[in-house]
Design an enzyme around this catalytic site. Sequence first.
Site, mmCIF file in Angstrom:
data_model
loop_
_atom_site.group_PDB
_atom_site.id
_atom_site.type_symbol
_atom_site.label_atom_id
_atom_site.label_comp_id
_atom_site.label_asym_id
_atom_site.label_seq_id
_atom_site.Cartn_x
_atom_site.Cartn_y
_atom_site.Cartn_z
ATOM 1 N N SER A 9 1.756 41.984 -70.916
ATOM 2 C CA SER A 9 2.780 42.296 -69.907
ATOM 3 C C SER A 9 2.066 42.671 -68.618
ATOM 4 O O SER A 9 0.946 43.211 -68.650
ATOM 5 C CB SER A 9 3.624 43.478 -70.371
ATOM 6 O OG SER A 9 4.447 43.930 -69.312
ATOM 7 N N TYR A 28 4.056 51.903 -73.598
ATOM 8 C CA TYR A 28 4.185 50.441 -73.702
ATOM 9 C C TYR A 28 3.080 49.749 -72.902
ATOM 10 O O TYR A 28 2.440 48.808 -73.386
ATOM 11 C CB TYR A 28 5.564 50.049 -73.181
ATOM 12 C CG TYR A 28 5.804 48.564 -73.029
ATOM 13 C CD1 TYR A 28 6.223 47.791 -74.107
ATOM 14 C CD2 TYR A 28 5.635 47.935 -71.792
ATOM 15 C CE1 TYR A 28 6.465 46.427 -73.959
ATOM 16 C CE2 TYR A 28 5.874 46.587 -71.638
ATOM 17 C CZ TYR A 28 6.286 45.832 -72.726
ATOM 18 O OH TYR A 28 6.516 44.491 -72.563
HETATM 19 P P1 NAP Z 1 13.614 41.280 -76.933
HETATM 20 O O1 NAP Z 1 14.636 40.394 -76.309
HETATM 21 O O2 NAP Z 1 13.904 42.723 -77.120
HETATM 22 O O3 NAP Z 1 13.203 40.643 -78.338
HETATM 23 C C1 NAP Z 1 12.235 41.303 -79.107
HETATM 24 C C2 NAP Z 1 11.999 40.514 -80.369
HETATM 25 O O4 NAP Z 1 10.993 41.197 -81.132
HETATM 26 C C3 NAP Z 1 13.237 40.436 -81.243
HETATM 27 O O5 NAP Z 1 13.298 39.146 -81.802
HETATM 28 C C4 NAP Z 1 12.964 41.478 -82.308
HETATM 29 O O6 NAP Z 1 13.533 41.148 -83.572
HETATM 30 C C5 NAP Z 1 11.474 41.391 -82.444
HETATM 31 N N1 NAP Z 1 10.880 42.590 -83.034
HETATM 32 C C6 NAP Z 1 10.860 43.846 -82.553
HETATM 33 N N2 NAP Z 1 10.206 44.661 -83.399
HETATM 34 C C7 NAP Z 1 9.803 43.879 -84.451
HETATM 35 C C8 NAP Z 1 9.076 44.124 -85.635
HETATM 36 N N3 NAP Z 1 8.620 45.359 -85.942
HETATM 37 N N4 NAP Z 1 8.846 43.095 -86.470
HETATM 38 C C9 NAP Z 1 9.294 41.848 -86.190
HETATM 39 N N5 NAP Z 1 10.001 41.555 -85.077
HETATM 40 C C10 NAP Z 1 10.240 42.564 -84.221
HETATM 41 O O7 NAP Z 1 12.240 41.206 -76.124
HETATM 42 P P2 NAP Z 1 11.635 40.140 -75.085
HETATM 43 O O8 NAP Z 1 11.927 40.631 -73.732
HETATM 44 O O9 NAP Z 1 11.985 38.770 -75.485
HETATM 45 O O10 NAP Z 1 10.086 40.415 -75.328
HETATM 46 C C11 NAP Z 1 9.252 39.576 -76.096
HETATM 47 C C12 NAP Z 1 7.816 39.964 -75.816
HETATM 48 O O11 NAP Z 1 7.560 39.818 -74.415
HETATM 49 C C13 NAP Z 1 7.495 41.428 -76.158
HETATM 50 O O12 NAP Z 1 6.201 41.521 -76.687
HETATM 51 C C14 NAP Z 1 7.566 42.116 -74.808
HETATM 52 O O13 NAP Z 1 6.792 43.272 -74.763
HETATM 53 C C15 NAP Z 1 7.034 41.032 -73.893
HETATM 54 N N6 NAP Z 1 7.425 41.206 -72.493
HETATM 55 C C16 NAP Z 1 8.733 41.157 -72.104
HETATM 56 C C17 NAP Z 1 9.053 41.360 -70.765
HETATM 57 C C18 NAP Z 1 10.479 41.337 -70.258
HETATM 58 O O14 NAP Z 1 10.704 41.674 -69.077
HETATM 59 N N7 NAP Z 1 11.456 40.934 -71.049
HETATM 60 C C19 NAP Z 1 8.039 41.613 -69.847
HETATM 61 C C20 NAP Z 1 6.724 41.652 -70.281
HETATM 62 C C21 NAP Z 1 6.424 41.446 -71.607
HETATM 63 P P3 NAP Z 1 14.934 41.750 -84.135
HETATM 64 O O15 NAP Z 1 15.896 41.777 -82.985
HETATM 65 O O16 NAP Z 1 15.282 40.768 -85.192
HETATM 66 O O17 NAP Z 1 14.620 43.097 -84.672
#
Ligand code: NAP
Length: 248
Positions: free
Chosen positions: A143, A157
């Site tokens: 990130s 985080y």
């Molecule tokens: P999101 O919409 O909240 O989705 C998170 C996903 O991770 C969900 O499918 C969730 O599954 C899964 N998850 C969470 N804890 C888990 C665990 N212990 N075991 C297995 N699966 C788990 O998040 P996102 O925004 O798409 O983020 C995806 C990645 O990108 C993350 O690593 C996040 O840190 C990174 N990121 C996101 C952003 C942003 O602005 N969105 C920015 C920088 C980095 P369930 O719902 O089935 O529990």
Amino acid sequence: MSKVLLITGASRGIGAETARLAAARGYSLCLNYQHSEAAANELLESLTDGGHRAILFQANVAEESEVAAMYRAIDSEFGRLDGLVNNAGILEQQSDLVEMTPDRWRRVLDINVVGSFLCAREAVRRMSTRSGGDGGAIVNLSSRAADIGGAHEYVDYAASKGAIDAMTIGLAKEVGDQGIRVNAVKPGLIYTDIHAAAGEAGRVDRLKSAVPMQRGGYPAEVAEAILWLLSEASAYTTGSFIDVSGGR
Ligand code: NAP
């Protein structure tokens, strides 16, 4: 034979969009999720209805035994692995560091860091040319927070993503001669449910004026960078990072 890809946290957001794009590019998929069973099933159905090969596996990536069971399912269903997207991750409620508890830090580090380590370890064991594999690619979700620091919101985080950066560099060096490339993407402000889960659904819109491109990003834009890093088009790229952040 199509390449086999494991995407963790594929039920929603960036993971789900990466799954759609990977399927369209011909990958066979293992889609991991933890809680969002309905969304994961819906995604699976839409992919398999479209003729793509995919399985679903519920596992907490922070639990060694559950990760091992997930990889056994990949072994028996596909008999090979070509790529891993270490995407599963969590954000806790916005807070200053001074208000945080050790339990919160452990939860965040456990899922974001230990989970990524466990999945990477099993992937290397299968893909390494030293153990009879054909090589492969790992893409970690870091990130921009790792560089910005997450002040007043999520220093825990940001620290977890800093650990992902170090793991990306170190593992890339360890397995560079084993046919495995290890890279990371660094998304900025992306429209997904992760912000609502952390207590501010409108966070991207609140902060977008600080983005040089003056907008938030979309999961599909992150998925494109992930798919490039998985592909042969990036064959000489390892231990590196792509910011997908509109310049922020
Ligand atoms: P999101 O919409 O909240 O989705 C998170 C996903 O991770 C969900 O499918 C969730 O599954 C899964 N998850 C969470 N804890 C888990 C665990 N212990 N075991 C297995 N699966 C788990 O998040 P996102 O925004 O798409 O983020 C995806 C990645 O990108 C993350 O690593 C996040 O840190 C990174 N990121 C996101 C952003 C942003 O602005 N969105 C920015 C920088 C980095 P369930 O719902 O089935 O529990």
